[in-house]
Design a protein around this motif. Sequence first.
Motif, short mmCIF file in Angstrom:
data_model
loop_
_atom_site.label_atom_id
_atom_site.label_comp_id
_atom_site.label_asym_id
_atom_site.label_seq_id
_atom_site.Cartn_x
_atom_site.Cartn_y
_atom_site.Cartn_z
N MET A 1 6.41 -1.45 8.73
CA MET A 1 7.48 -0.48 8.82
C MET A 1 7.35 0.48 7.64
O MET A 1 6.98 0.09 6.55
CB MET A 1 8.83 -1.18 8.80
CG MET A 1 9.96 -0.25 8.99
SD MET A 1 11.01 -0.40 10.45
CE MET A 1 11.20 -2.09 10.77
N SER A 2 7.63 1.74 7.88
CA SER A 2 7.50 2.78 6.87
C SER A 2 8.75 3.66 6.87
O SER A 2 9.29 3.98 7.93
CB SER A 2 6.26 3.62 7.20
OG SER A 2 6.19 4.74 6.36
N THR A 3 9.20 4.03 5.68
CA THR A 3 10.35 4.93 5.56
C THR A 3 9.95 6.11 4.68
O THR A 3 9.41 5.91 3.59
CB THR A 3 11.57 4.21 4.95
OG1 THR A 3 11.91 3.11 5.79
CG2 THR A 3 12.76 5.14 4.84
N THR A 4 10.20 7.32 5.16
CA THR A 4 9.84 8.52 4.43
C THR A 4 11.03 9.46 4.40
O THR A 4 11.75 9.60 5.40
CB THR A 4 8.65 9.24 5.11
OG1 THR A 4 7.60 8.29 5.32
CG2 THR A 4 8.13 10.37 4.26
N THR A 5 11.24 10.12 3.26
CA THR A 5 12.36 11.05 3.11
C THR A 5 11.83 12.47 2.95
O THR A 5 10.83 12.70 2.27
CB THR A 5 13.22 10.66 1.89
OG1 THR A 5 13.70 9.32 2.09
CG2 THR A 5 14.41 11.59 1.73
N TYR A 6 12.54 13.40 3.57
CA TYR A 6 12.19 14.82 3.53
C TYR A 6 13.40 15.63 3.08
O TYR A 6 14.54 15.25 3.36
CB TYR A 6 11.76 15.31 4.92
CG TYR A 6 10.58 14.56 5.47
CD1 TYR A 6 9.29 15.03 5.27
CD2 TYR A 6 10.74 13.38 6.17
CE1 TYR A 6 8.19 14.34 5.75
CE2 TYR A 6 9.65 12.67 6.66
CZ TYR A 6 8.38 13.16 6.44
OH TYR A 6 7.31 12.47 6.92
N SER A 7 13.15 16.73 2.40
CA SER A 7 14.19 17.70 2.07
C SER A 7 14.18 18.75 3.17
O SER A 7 13.11 19.28 3.50
CB SER A 7 13.91 18.37 0.73
OG SER A 7 13.95 17.43 -0.31
N VAL A 8 15.36 19.03 3.73
CA VAL A 8 15.46 20.00 4.83
C VAL A 8 16.32 21.17 4.37
O VAL A 8 17.42 20.98 3.83
CB VAL A 8 16.08 19.35 6.08
CG1 VAL A 8 16.12 20.35 7.22
CG2 VAL A 8 15.28 18.12 6.50
N THR A 45 12.44 6.30 9.60
CA THR A 45 11.84 4.97 9.58
C THR A 45 10.97 4.85 10.83
O THR A 45 11.38 5.27 11.92
CB THR A 45 12.93 3.88 9.57
OG1 THR A 45 13.78 4.11 8.46
CG2 THR A 45 12.31 2.50 9.48
N SER A 46 9.78 4.29 10.66
CA SER A 46 8.86 4.18 11.78
C SER A 46 8.08 2.87 11.72
O SER A 46 8.02 2.23 10.67
CB SER A 46 7.89 5.37 11.78
OG SER A 46 7.15 5.37 10.58
N THR A 47 7.48 2.54 12.84
CA THR A 47 6.70 1.31 12.93
C THR A 47 5.39 1.40 12.14
O THR A 47 4.83 0.39 11.76
CB THR A 47 6.38 0.96 14.39
OG1 THR A 47 5.73 2.09 14.99
CG2 THR A 47 7.64 0.63 15.16
N ALA A 48 4.91 2.61 11.93
CA ALA A 48 3.68 2.84 11.17
C ALA A 48 3.85 4.13 10.36
O ALA A 48 4.82 4.85 10.54
CB ALA A 48 2.49 2.98 12.12
N GLU A 49 2.92 4.39 9.48
CA GLU A 49 2.96 5.60 8.67
C GLU A 49 2.97 6.83 9.59
O GLU A 49 2.11 6.96 10.47
CB GLU A 49 1.74 5.66 7.75
CG GLU A 49 1.87 6.66 6.64
CD GLU A 49 2.86 6.26 5.56
OE1 GLU A 49 3.48 7.15 4.98
OE2 GLU A 49 3.01 5.05 5.30
N ASP A 51 2.71 10.88 10.51
CA ASP A 51 1.97 12.07 10.10
C ASP A 51 3.00 13.08 9.61
O ASP A 51 3.85 13.54 10.38
CB ASP A 51 1.20 12.61 11.31
CG ASP A 51 0.46 13.89 11.01
OD1 ASP A 51 0.25 14.21 9.82
OD2 ASP A 51 0.10 14.60 11.97
N ASP A 52 2.94 13.43 8.31
CA ASP A 52 3.91 14.39 7.76
C ASP A 52 3.92 15.70 8.54
O ASP A 52 4.97 16.28 8.77
CB ASP A 52 3.59 14.69 6.30
CG ASP A 52 4.08 13.61 5.35
OD1 ASP A 52 5.03 12.89 5.72
OD2 ASP A 52 3.53 13.51 4.25
N ALA A 53 2.75 16.16 8.95
CA ALA A 53 2.67 17.42 9.69
C ALA A 53 3.47 17.36 10.98
O ALA A 53 4.12 18.34 11.37
CB ALA A 53 1.22 17.78 9.98
N ALA A 54 3.46 16.22 11.64
CA ALA A 54 4.21 16.06 12.89
C ALA A 54 5.71 16.10 12.63
O ALA A 54 6.47 16.71 13.38
CB ALA A 54 3.81 14.76 13.58
N VAL A 55 6.16 15.45 11.55
CA VAL A 55 7.58 15.46 11.21
C VAL A 55 8.01 16.87 10.84
O VAL A 55 9.04 17.37 11.30
CB VAL A 55 7.89 14.47 10.07
CG1 VAL A 55 9.36 14.58 9.65
CG2 VAL A 55 7.55 13.05 10.48
#
Length: 69
Positions: A1-8, A45-49, A51-55
């Motif tokens: 599991m992977s969690t990534t945070t972005y500034s919007v 949060t996702s099951t795998a890492e 792709d930042d470009a996709a997000v």
Amino acid sequence: MSTTTYSVIGMTCGHCEGSVRSEVAKLDGVTGIEVSAAAGRLTVTSTAELDDAAVLAAVDEAGYSATRA
């Protein structure tokens, strides 16, 4: 599991949050999404890492711009 945070940038209300949530939810592997217009944050949060470009493209499709926090 992977969690990534972005500034919007540009979100101002619940509708904005919903638009971002809707687009990001279309990405494969996403299991959780937290969006805060007040904080200008998106946490995915996702099951795998992811792709930042996709997000970032999904946020762009919703009408906003983002960077990885």
